[in-house]
Design a protein around this motif. Structure first.
Motif, PDB file in Angstrom:
ATOM      1  N   VAL A  57       0.835  -1.205   0.000  1.00 20.06           N
ATOM      2  CA  VAL A  57       0.000   0.000   0.000  1.00 20.06           C
ATOM      3  C   VAL A  57       0.868   1.252   0.000  1.00 20.06           C
ATOM      4  N   VAL A  58       0.500   2.230  -0.820  1.00 14.95           N
ATOM      5  CA  VAL A  58       1.285   3.469  -0.913  1.00 14.95           C
ATOM      6  C   VAL A  58       0.549   4.684  -0.351  1.00 14.95           C
ATOM      7  N   SER A  59      -0.753   4.544  -0.103  1.00 13.09           N
ATOM      8  CA  SER A  59      -1.526   5.664   0.449  1.00 13.09           C
ATOM      9  C   SER A  59      -2.874   5.153   0.944  1.00 13.09           C
ATOM     10  N   PRO A  60      -3.557   5.916   1.815  1.00  8.54           N
ATOM     11  CA  PRO A  60      -4.900   5.512   2.252  1.00  8.54           C
ATOM     12  C   PRO A  60      -5.870   5.353   1.083  1.00  8.54           C
ATOM     13  N   THR A  61      -5.762   6.220   0.078  1.00  9.58           N
ATOM     14  CA  THR A  61      -6.638   6.123  -1.089  1.00  9.58           C
ATOM     15  C   THR A  61      -6.376   4.817  -1.840  1.00  9.58           C
ATOM     16  N   HIS A  62      -5.116   4.491  -2.014  1.00 10.11           N
ATOM     17  CA  HIS A  62      -4.742   3.224  -2.661  1.00 10.11           C
ATOM     18  C   HIS A  62      -5.296   2.035  -1.884  1.00 10.11           C
ATOM     19  N   PHE A  63      -5.202   2.116  -0.559  1.00  5.93           N
ATOM     20  CA  PHE A  63      -5.695   1.055   0.310  1.00  5.93           C
ATOM     21  C   PHE A  63      -7.198   0.841   0.100  1.00  5.93           C
ATOM     22  N   GLN A  64      -7.961   1.938   0.095  1.00  6.25           N
ATOM     23  CA  GLN A  64      -9.411   1.838  -0.099  1.00  6.25           C
ATOM     24  C   GLN A  64      -9.750   1.277  -1.478  1.00  6.25           C
ATOM     25  N   GLU A  65      -8.996   1.682  -2.468  1.00  5.69           N
ATOM     26  CA  GLU A  65      -9.267   1.227  -3.834  1.00  5.69           C
ATOM     27  C   GLU A  65      -9.089  -0.276  -3.986  1.00  5.69           C
ATOM     28  N   ILE A  66      -7.997  -0.797  -3.445  1.00  3.33           N
ATOM     29  CA  ILE A  66      -7.743  -2.229  -3.640  1.00  3.33           C
ATOM     30  C   ILE A  66      -8.696  -3.092  -2.815  1.00  3.33           C
ATOM     31  N   LEU A  67      -9.113  -2.589  -1.644  1.00  5.13           N
ATOM     32  CA  LEU A  67     -10.065  -3.365  -0.844  1.00  5.13           C
ATOM     33  C   LEU A  67     -11.461  -3.343  -1.442  1.00  5.13           C
ATOM     34  N   SER A  68     -11.793  -2.280  -2.152  1.00  5.37           N
ATOM     35  CA  SER A  68     -13.153  -2.119  -2.688  1.00  5.37           C
ATOM     36  C   SER A  68     -13.351  -2.822  -4.021  1.00  5.37           C
ATOM     37  N   GLN A  69     -12.288  -3.351  -4.593  1.00  3.10           N
ATOM     38  CA  GLN A  69     -12.401  -3.993  -5.898  1.00  3.10           C
ATOM     39  C   GLN A  69     -13.293  -5.229  -5.872  1.00  3.10           C
ATOM     40  N   ASP A  70     -13.274  -5.949  -4.747  1.00  2.60           N
ATOM     41  CA  ASP A  70     -14.090  -7.166  -4.617  1.00  2.60           C
ATOM     42  C   ASP A  70     -14.434  -7.357  -3.142  1.00  2.60           C
ATOM     43  N   LEU A  71     -15.654  -7.030  -2.764  1.00  5.28           N
ATOM     44  CA  LEU A  71     -16.052  -7.084  -1.355  1.00  5.28           C
ATOM     45  C   LEU A  71     -16.336  -8.503  -0.873  1.00  5.28           C
ATOM     46  N   ASN A  72     -16.300  -9.461  -1.770  1.00 10.55           N
ATOM     47  CA  ASN A  72     -16.462 -10.865  -1.363  1.00 10.55           C
ATOM     48  C   ASN A  72     -15.106 -11.546  -1.155  1.00 10.55           C
ATOM     49  N   ARG A  73     -14.053 -10.847  -1.483  1.00 11.60           N
ATOM     50  CA  ARG A  73     -12.712 -11.419  -1.406  1.00 11.60           C
ATOM     51  C   ARG A  73     -12.155 -11.301   0.015  1.00 11.60           C
TER      52      ARG A  73
END
Length: 244
Positions: free
Chosen positions: A9-25
């Motif tokens: 992770v490089v930033s809080p925004t990056h963190f939110q983006e990668i977690l939101s890509q698939d909420l079943n993952r």
């Protein structure tokens, strides 16, 4: 080589983006620090698991660089792992416990979304609470007076006592690492107590010393302060006078 599901992770925004890509993952979030030796071991474990469990997302978060993310998950020491499915907390693993992490990932990364672990209401699932064995009886039986007696005995076990997270050889937070290093650099002999091993001591010292954070440095049975205060005292010579 890390697999494509292993991301730094490089930033809080990056963190939110990668977690939101698939909420079943299932996401395995590794909070680490480059100065902590146990983190190096657990980073390798996380890499190996990412190669084995391709369906899960393994997220590396440098705790002190990404302090906002660490604080949002109430991370107080490294290494620490948080396992999520979407925004639902499944488990927490604290410390360099490769076996516990491996078991937890194996359990949740292969569990279907429709399993009993999933929630159908709006209440988030809670991670299992693990109570340290040394707390199971003491927290029920130890009175405030008994606890304070024990705390004072710990504070007086040596002329200089450092209550910290982890140990001087394996600190588990940056402040603990810095203050123990500062004491060593100045030739101060001291004993330490790992407050992560005893929740009664951890909470009791906050009240007894009227000091909400750790590390706490004790000299001659009295609180001196945390890193900032000790650092300032070393720089202006007050600390040397205190020990004289």
């Amino acid at each position: 080589m890390a697999s494509s599901n292993f991301i730094e992770v490089v930033s809080p925004t990056h963190f939110q983006e990668i977690l939101s890509q698939d909420l079943n993952r299932v996401s395995v979030i590794n909070f680490w620090a480059p100065w902590a030796e146990p983190c190096k071991q657990m980073n390798e474990v996380a890499k190996e698991l990412s190669n084995k469990y391709k369906a899960a997302l393994f997220v590396q978060v440098e705790a002190e660089t990404q302090a906002d993310i660490a604080e949002s998950f109430e991370i107080e020491a490294v290494p620490s792992f948080v396992i999520l499915r979407g925004h639902t907390l499944l488990d927490r693993i604290s410390g360099a416990d490769a076996a516990a992490l491996t078991q937890s990932v194996a359990k949740f990364a292969t569990t279907p979304v429709y399993s009993p672990l999933s929630r159908t209401d709006n209440e988030p699932a809670k991670a299992p609470t693990v109570v340290p064995s040394n707390m199971m009886d003491d927290t029920k039986r130890e009175s405030t007076e008994e606890l304070n007696t024990r705390l004072k005995a710990l504070m007086n076990q040596s002329r200089v006592v450092l209550f910290m997270k982890g140990s001087p050889s394996e600190p588990r937070c940056g402040f603990s690492r810095k203050i123990s290093g500062l004491l060593k650099e100045n030739g101060v002999e001291f004993k330490h107590f790992d407050i992560l091993t005893d929740e009664s001591v951890r909470q009791g010292l906050k009240v007894l010393n009227d000091w909400p954070t750790f590390p706490q440095l004790i000299v001659n049975g009295e609180l001196v302060g945390g890193l900032d205060i000790v650092q300032e005292m070393v720089e202006n010579g007050e600390f040397k006078e205190l020990l004289a």
